[in-house]
Design an enzyme around this catalytic site. Structure first.
Site, PDB file in Angstrom:
ATOM      1  N   ASP A  38       4.528 -15.119 -51.764  1.00  0.00           N
ATOM      2  CA  ASP A  38       4.522 -15.287 -53.384  1.00  0.00           C
ATOM      3  C   ASP A  38       4.697 -16.888 -53.656  1.00  0.00           C
ATOM      4  OD1 ASP A  38       4.528 -12.575 -53.899  1.00  0.00           O
ATOM      5  OD2 ASP A  38       6.770 -12.669 -53.341  1.00  0.00           O
ATOM      6  N   GLU A 204       0.889  -7.011 -61.039  1.00  0.00           N
ATOM      7  CA  GLU A 204       2.076  -7.923 -60.757  1.00  0.00           C
ATOM      8  C   GLU A 204       1.512  -9.344 -60.840  1.00  0.00           C
ATOM      9  OE1 GLU A 204       4.592  -6.236 -58.092  1.00  0.00           O
ATOM     10  OE2 GLU A 204       3.006  -6.489 -56.441  1.00  0.00           O
TER      11      GLU A 204
END
Length: 312
Positions: A38, A204
């Site tokens: 991420d 997401e």
């Protein structure tokens, strides 16, 4: 004559070679410590920095080219006491999906704390004058979610609109992705949330960028965090308004499960996602099939087609 003919032949051979290069050739050739999940990418002066999921909020420092990386000190040596108030079941000092941007003379890093599969989550904020100084201010809670909410307060993304106003996009699974305007003095929400994307199988990691009159929303879908068995991929849509509606290339709304695939990986790089867009590049992680499926940083130049769609 021979020189001209040779030059034409060399150019043709180069063009053919570039046409048959594998997809991975579009990624920057990175060296050093590139372990990341991420990632959020930031350029400060002639240095690059990447912030990523991990203990204490992980930081990588890059050289002036952004190609060679080393591990830098994490932001949190120990967890702030207020974390346990909002996420009592958080794994100790485990920080998720940070997002770093420069705005109003400061560097702002939003991040999430949670526990896997739960929407008892919180988004926090730290700030600094410069990353390279290493002096961070804890700005506390930004927003939270509980089991009573239909959204999940993780995966924050700071977005500055075309008029210079700050917004925060966020969300994961549940009712999907949201966006809320921020007070530029506090960098915390003001006003109501707006839904910008949802998908029955989950969506997401919003990342929004503005280009030539359009806002582009990138998001991650499908299965993450399974190493080489991950099916994560990056999709996108665009809108004239930062609050949507965002439509994909086929005209389908991202609120109705739409999304054009941007990157689905290749034989080596499995499950790309957790993306960030900025400084003319797109950064994301992918699982390296040549290294036991470990997540690593990928960076590519972000390009635009003649009809205004992103590519790399």
């Amino acid at each position: 004559m021979f020189t001209k003919r040779f030059r034409r032949q060399a150019l043709a051979a180069a063009a053919l070679a570039s046409a048959i290069l594998p997809a991975s050739a579009a990624h920057w050739a990175l060296t050093g410590d590139v372990g990341a999940h991420d990632p959020s990418i930031l350029r400060e002066g002639d240095r690059w920095f990447t912030f990523s999921t991990g203990e204490g909020l992980q930081v990588l420092a890059g050289d002036s080219t952004g190609r060679n990386w080393t591990r830098a000190p994490r932001i949190f040596l120990s967890p702030p006491s207020w974390w346990k108030t909002y996420v009592p079941n958080q794994k100790a000092n485990d920080v998720w999906a940070p997002d770093a941007h420069q705005f109003n003379g400061k560097v702002w890093v939003y991040y999430a704390i949670s526990s896997f599969g739960s929407n008892t989550s919180a988004i926090g904020l730290v700030s600094a004058t410069k990353v390279s100084d290493g002096r961070w201010t804890d700005n506390g809670l930004v927003l939270r979610s509980t089991s009573a909410n239909d959204y999940n307060a993780i995966d924050p993304n700071l977005v500055i609109d075309a008029s210079g106003n700050p917004w925060l996009a966020f969300g994961s699974f549940w009712s999907g992705l949201k966006i809320v305007r921020l007070n530029p003095s506090t960098m915390k929400p003001t006003g109501s949330q707006t839904s910008i994307a949802k998908r029955s199988a989950g969506i997401e990691a919003p990342a929004i960028t503005y280009n030539n009159g359009w806002y582009y929303l990138f998001a991650s879908i499908d299965k993450c965090c399974q190493g080489v068995n991950s099916t994560y991929k990056i999709i996108y849509g665009r809108s004239r308004s930062i609050t949507g509606p965002y439509l994909d290339k086929a005209g389908k709304s991202l609120l109705s499960g739409g999304g054009t695939v941007f990157d689905a990986g290749n034989a080596r790089w499995k499950g790309p996602g957790g993306q960030d867009v900025g400084h003319g590049v797109i950064a994301r992680h992918a699982y390296d099939a040549t290294d036991n499926g470990n997540p690593k940083l990928l960076i590519s130049d972000l390009k635009w087609t003649s009809d205004g769609w992103p590519t790399y």
